[in-house]
Design a protein around this motif. Structure first.
Motif, mmCIF file in Angstrom:
data_model
loop_
_atom_site.group_PDB
_atom_site.id
_atom_site.type_symbol
_atom_site.label_atom_id
_atom_site.label_comp_id
_atom_site.label_asym_id
_atom_site.label_seq_id
_atom_site.Cartn_x
_atom_site.Cartn_y
_atom_site.Cartn_z
ATOM 1 N N GLY A 213 0.788 -1.225 0.000
ATOM 2 C CA GLY A 213 0.000 0.000 0.000
ATOM 3 C C GLY A 213 0.815 1.266 0.000
ATOM 4 N N ASP A 214 2.149 1.136 -0.119
ATOM 5 C CA ASP A 214 3.012 2.326 -0.115
ATOM 6 C C ASP A 214 3.958 2.327 -1.312
ATOM 7 O OD1 ASP A 214 4.684 0.262 0.541
ATOM 8 O OD2 ASP A 214 5.362 1.097 2.452
ATOM 9 N N GLY A 215 3.587 1.587 -2.348
ATOM 10 C CA GLY A 215 4.439 1.504 -3.524
ATOM 11 C C GLY A 215 5.418 0.353 -3.499
ATOM 12 N N THR A 216 5.394 -0.441 -2.445
ATOM 13 C CA THR A 216 6.306 -1.578 -2.347
ATOM 14 C C THR A 216 5.521 -2.883 -2.218
ATOM 15 O OG1 THR A 216 6.476 -1.515 0.074
ATOM 16 C CG2 THR A 216 7.993 -0.119 -1.178
ATOM 17 N N PHE A 217 6.222 -3.979 -2.506
ATOM 18 C CA PHE A 217 5.663 -5.322 -2.381
ATOM 19 C C PHE A 217 6.529 -6.133 -1.424
ATOM 20 C CE2 PHE A 217 4.138 -3.867 -6.463
ATOM 21 C CZ PHE A 217 2.865 -4.402 -6.576
ATOM 22 N N SER A 218 5.902 -7.059 -0.717
ATOM 23 C CA SER A 218 6.624 -7.980 0.161
ATOM 24 C C SER A 218 6.316 -9.399 -0.275
ATOM 25 C CB SER A 218 6.213 -7.787 1.631
ATOM 26 O OG SER A 218 6.567 -6.507 2.088
ATOM 27 N N ARG A 219 7.355 -10.190 -0.496
ATOM 28 C CA ARG A 219 7.153 -11.574 -0.920
ATOM 29 C C ARG A 219 6.654 -12.401 0.255
ATOM 30 N NH1 ARG A 219 11.201 -15.061 -4.861
ATOM 31 N NH2 ARG A 219 9.838 -16.889 -5.085
ATOM 32 N N ARG A 220 5.604 -13.162 0.016
ATOM 33 C CA ARG A 220 5.008 -13.992 1.057
ATOM 34 C C ARG A 220 5.051 -15.448 0.616
ATOM 35 N NH1 ARG A 220 1.340 -11.075 4.301
ATOM 36 N NH2 ARG A 220 0.973 -13.064 5.344
ATOM 37 N N GLU A 221 5.423 -16.328 1.503
ATOM 38 C CA GLU A 221 5.451 -17.757 1.217
ATOM 39 C C GLU A 221 4.209 -18.420 1.808
ATOM 40 O OE1 GLU A 221 7.697 -18.857 -0.722
ATOM 41 O OE2 GLU A 221 9.088 -17.153 -0.667
ATOM 42 N N GLY A 222 3.861 -19.575 1.274
ATOM 43 C CA GLY A 222 2.779 -20.359 1.837
ATOM 44 C C GLY A 222 1.387 -19.810 1.573
ATOM 45 N N VAL A 223 1.241 -18.943 0.586
ATOM 46 C CA VAL A 223 -0.077 -18.418 0.247
ATOM 47 C C VAL A 223 -0.871 -19.452 -0.546
ATOM 48 C CG1 VAL A 223 -1.304 -16.654 -1.108
ATOM 49 C CG2 VAL A 223 0.640 -16.007 0.355
ATOM 50 N N PHE A 224 -0.197 -20.166 -1.460
ATOM 51 C CA PHE A 224 -0.830 -21.209 -2.254
ATOM 52 C C PHE A 224 -0.473 -22.569 -1.651
ATOM 53 C CE2 PHE A 224 -0.838 -17.600 -5.005
ATOM 54 C CZ PHE A 224 -1.999 -17.731 -5.760
ATOM 55 N N LEU A 225 -1.499 -23.355 -1.333
ATOM 56 C CA LEU A 225 -1.305 -24.629 -0.657
ATOM 57 C C LEU A 225 -1.889 -25.761 -1.493
ATOM 58 C CD1 LEU A 225 -2.447 -23.481 2.907
ATOM 59 C CD2 LEU A 225 -0.112 -23.502 1.986
ATOM 60 N N ASP A 226 -1.258 -26.942 -1.411
ATOM 61 C CA ASP A 226 -1.792 -28.098 -2.114
ATOM 62 C C ASP A 226 -2.924 -28.723 -1.304
ATOM 63 O OD1 ASP A 226 -0.631 -29.650 -0.103
ATOM 64 O OD2 ASP A 226 1.088 -30.234 -1.323
ATOM 65 N N THR A 227 -3.437 -29.859 -1.759
ATOM 66 C CA THR A 227 -4.602 -30.470 -1.108
ATOM 67 C C THR A 227 -4.307 -30.964 0.302
ATOM 68 O OG1 THR A 227 -4.049 -32.558 -2.202
ATOM 69 C CG2 THR A 227 -5.675 -31.143 -3.283
ATOM 70 N N SER A 228 -3.037 -31.172 0.618
ATOM 71 C CA SER A 228 -2.677 -31.609 1.970
ATOM 72 C C SER A 228 -2.417 -30.434 2.898
ATOM 73 C CB SER A 228 -1.430 -32.495 1.916
ATOM 74 O OG SER A 228 -0.279 -31.740 1.562
ATOM 75 N N GLY A 229 -2.456 -29.214 2.352
ATOM 76 C CA GLY A 229 -2.183 -28.037 3.158
ATOM 77 C C GLY A 229 -0.733 -27.617 3.168
ATOM 78 N N SER A 230 0.086 -28.285 2.359
ATOM 79 C CA SER A 230 1.508 -27.935 2.284
ATOM 80 C C SER A 230 1.720 -26.830 1.254
ATOM 81 C CB SER A 230 2.337 -29.158 1.896
ATOM 82 O OG SER A 230 2.197 -30.180 2.857
ATOM 83 N N PRO A 231 2.713 -25.966 1.481
ATOM 84 C CA PRO A 231 2.986 -24.894 0.527
ATOM 85 C C PRO A 231 3.267 -25.445 -0.868
ATOM 86 C CG PRO A 231 4.139 -24.476 2.572
ATOM 87 C CD PRO A 231 3.564 -25.865 2.683
ATOM 88 N N LEU A 232 2.695 -24.802 -1.860
ATOM 89 C CA LEU A 232 2.840 -25.220 -3.248
ATOM 90 C C LEU A 232 4.148 -24.664 -3.799
ATOM 91 C CD1 LEU A 232 1.135 -26.772 -5.348
ATOM 92 C CD2 LEU A 232 0.244 -24.564 -6.093
ATOM 93 N N ALA A 233 4.863 -25.480 -4.551
ATOM 94 C CA ALA A 233 6.136 -25.028 -5.113
ATOM 95 C C ALA A 233 5.916 -24.385 -6.473
ATOM 96 C CB ALA A 233 7.112 -26.201 -5.210
#
Length: 637
Positions: A355-375
């Motif tokens: 919201g201030d012109g910058t982005f922050s990389r976030r991990e674990g937003v997309f998860l597979d069917t088991s709930g593990s982070p998607l690669a």
């Protein structure tokens, strides 16, 4: 209720604070029994669009680049309705786009493919014909297609086809009506003085880059093996419409990127009302020195209309070869976030807008069917695939777009949060039927959120044409401005949060379907969501209470279906007035349920007015309170 209910109203609901997004892969929603072992594997092209005209986002996907399957969204939580089209006419599909070209409410599907024996290269149009899609050639053979879009190139209200060609100049096909297209290079002159410089066309983006009401086009260029960054085969191009015609902007207002671009994405990342750009480039290793040092560039538009490289200032540092860039407000906080997928299918990057012109990389937003982070994510198309007001994603997971992708696709549903949303579906009688090329501006404490309606973008993909805004904890927005390609402008005031509606060109009022209505009032479903249910036992069904404004969920509501008692000649009449949308031939039907449970029109019903904008009917009553609980009003096309 058997018919779609289309009503005009303005509900008032509240939304609350922000939370991080989580998109989780779900099983059992998409089933394609023709694809053994029930693992659908797309390569690159995939589309999310309203395929059947019901206002809900559906999916068009192509197994192993060849077998087309259509998945129609039904009710939230239920499996999609499956339609297997089978082999496409073209060879290996490289792009897909969807738009409604005629009056049957179905979206036509555009597929472009390269040679895959025994099927040739070409561009085909799939048109709905009474129960199935029929294929028509737009171009048969002699093409190496890349990104392909629908857009109105000649401003006649019909969508034309604009296609990238990897080995020659761009292709333009004029819509002649009746499903017929003819190649017409004069729609937009894109040929370079030296024809040897024409190849390398990868991705097209339609965007109003200068906010003048005309759609402009940005072309992403890439030609493998060309190490000279001054070669026109790898310099991105901008074609700007000044209202009287197109011309190429030399230098592209600062967007003449020469770093082997696969695609681009335009969106307003800082909510200042103008479009910014994300350009996806391909870095090369020491053995391939023709590439840049970074995979992606962020360009911000300044007050003068020019663009400057803001990659570093935005905090974006990606070192993989991207294949798609998607700007969407995944957490509904009012700011566009960024998702970049990977050409190799090995990784991806989700960057949250701060919201201030910058982005922050976030991990674990997309998860597979088991709930593990998607690669890895190879390609992606987005839309609201469970109709809850949050952006979902259909993901493909191949490796370098091989004919047999290594992993099955995933449907990732956004788990949502407490933030509000506003979802808008455009219907344009003067413009094309989906409002392709329109620009929507939502005003609020965030500044100006901008959405553009497109039919095809990125590298051969298509996102939903429904515009979805996040409004955070705000209870609504003071205004929504819609700028149509025809030049007309509609303004809606005081748009509430958690609302989903259609807007017809020239009618500055939202039109709600019953499904969207009950989702807004009863987001958790349950018995209260039924139009004929009466949970408070006051002898008025939910549907009627909403008409009358007596639903406690909207105490100050206003409906453009008006119910009233009218005295005439000593007789009391129950009168129903329905505001109509002249964009479609909507025919209201007013029925009552008899004691045996059957529905029929009351024989005493008298039509008072039946015009393009208003339908009014009345019946004499002596016990309106008992009749009212059994009232059914439908407005069917």
């Amino acid at each position: 209720m058997p018919s779609t209910l289309r009503l005009l109203l303005l509900p008032t609901l509240a939304s609350v604070a922000s939370a991080a997004p989580s998109l989780v892969a779900v099983e059992g929603r998409l089933v394609a029994p023709e694809i053994a072992p029930s693992e659908f594997r797309s390569g690159l092209p995939v589309a999310v669009a309203d395929l059947n005209g019901d206002g809900r986002d559906d999916i068009a996907r192509i197994h192993f680049f060849q077998q087309l399957s259509l998945e129609f969204q039904t009710t939230p939580g239920a499996p999609f309705e499956h339609h297997f089209h089978g082999p496409i006419a073209t060879g290996r599909a490289w792009s897909v786009a969807v738009a409604q070209l005629d009056d049957d409410a179905r979206g036509e599907i555009l597929v472009a493919g390269n040679v895959l024996s025994p099927r040739p290269a070409g561009i085909e149009l799939l048109d709905w014909d009474g129960g199935t899609y029929v294929s028509f050639w737009i171009r048969n053979g002699d093409i190496v297609p890349q990104g392909t879009i629908f857009s109105d190139l000649d401003d006649d209200g019909d969508l034309d086809v604009f296609a990238c060609h990897d080995t020659a100049d761009l292709l333009k096909f004029e819509n002649l009506g009746g499903g017929s297209f003819a190649e017409n290079p004069t729609l937009l002159d894109t040929a370079l003085p030296n024809s040897a410089d024409d190849p390398g066309n990868y991705g097209l983006t339609a965007t109003d880059i200068d906010r003048d009401g005309d759609v402009d086009y940005y072309l992403s260029k890439c030609l493998g093996g060309v190490g000279d960054p001054s070669s026109p085969t790898r310099i991105n191009r901008l074609f700007r419409n000044d209202g009287s015609g197109f011309g190429e902007v030399i230098g592209g207002l600062g967007l003449a990127d020469a770093n082997q671009s696969w695609c681009s994405e335009f969106g307003d990342i800082d909510n200042d009302g103008d479009m910014d750009a994300i350009v996806v480039n391909h870095p090369y290793d020491a053995a391939h020195p023709s590439g840049p040092s970074g995979a992606i560039r962020v360009y911000r538009q300044g007050v003068s209309g020019g663009f400057s490289d803001a990659t570093s200032a935005a905090g974006v540092d990606l070192d993989f070869a991207g294949s798609q860039a998607v700007l969407r407000d995944f957490d509904n906080d009012g700011w566009l976030d960024l998702l970049v997928s990977d050409f190799d299918g090995a990784t991806h990057a989700y960057l949250e807008n701060d919201g201030d012109g910058t982005f922050s990389r976030r991990e674990g937003v997309f998860l597979d069917t088991s709930g593990s982070p998607l690669a890895g994510i190879t390609s992606v198309a987005t839309g609201d695939l469970d109709h809850d007001g949050f952006t979902d994603a259909y993901l493909t997971r191949g490796i370098r777009f091989q004919p047999s992708p290594s992993l099955p696709d995933l449907l990732c549903l956004n788990q949502g949060n407490a933030n509000g949303f506003i979802r808008v579906r455009l219907r344009g009688p003067a413009t094309n039927r989906n409002g392709i090329g329109a620009r929507l501006e939502l005003q609020g404490p965030w500044g100006t959120q901008v959405r553009e309606v497109r039919a095809g973008e990125g590298y051969g993909i298509c996102h939903s044409a429904n515009a979805l805004f996040g409004v955070g904890s705000e209870t609504g927005a003071p205004s929504l401005v819609i700028r149509w390609p025809s030049g007309s402008v509609d303004t809606l005031g005081e748009v509430p949060a958690r609302s989903s509606f259609s807007v017809y060109e020239g009618i500055a009022a939202p039109s709600y379907t019953h499904a969207d209505w009950t989702t807004a009032y009863f987001p958790d479903g349950g018995p209260d969501s039924g139009p004929e249910d009466d949970p408070d036992k006051d002898q008025l069904a939910n549907l009627v209470e909403q008409f009358l404004g007596s639903d406690p969920a909207r105490p100050n509501g206003h409906a453009a279906i008006q119910l009233a008692l009218v005295e005439d000649g000593g007789t009391t009449h129950f009168q129903i007035e329905v505001a109509r949308a002249p964009a479609e031939d909507l025919v209201p039907a007013i029925d009552f349920r008899s004691s045996d449970g059957s529905w029929s029109e009351d024989p005493q019903l008298e039509v008072v007015e039946n015009s393009l904008t208003r339908y009014a009917a009345r019946i004499p009553v002596d016990g309106v309170d008992t009749r009212l609980a059994r009232l059914r009003i439908t407005v069917a096309p």
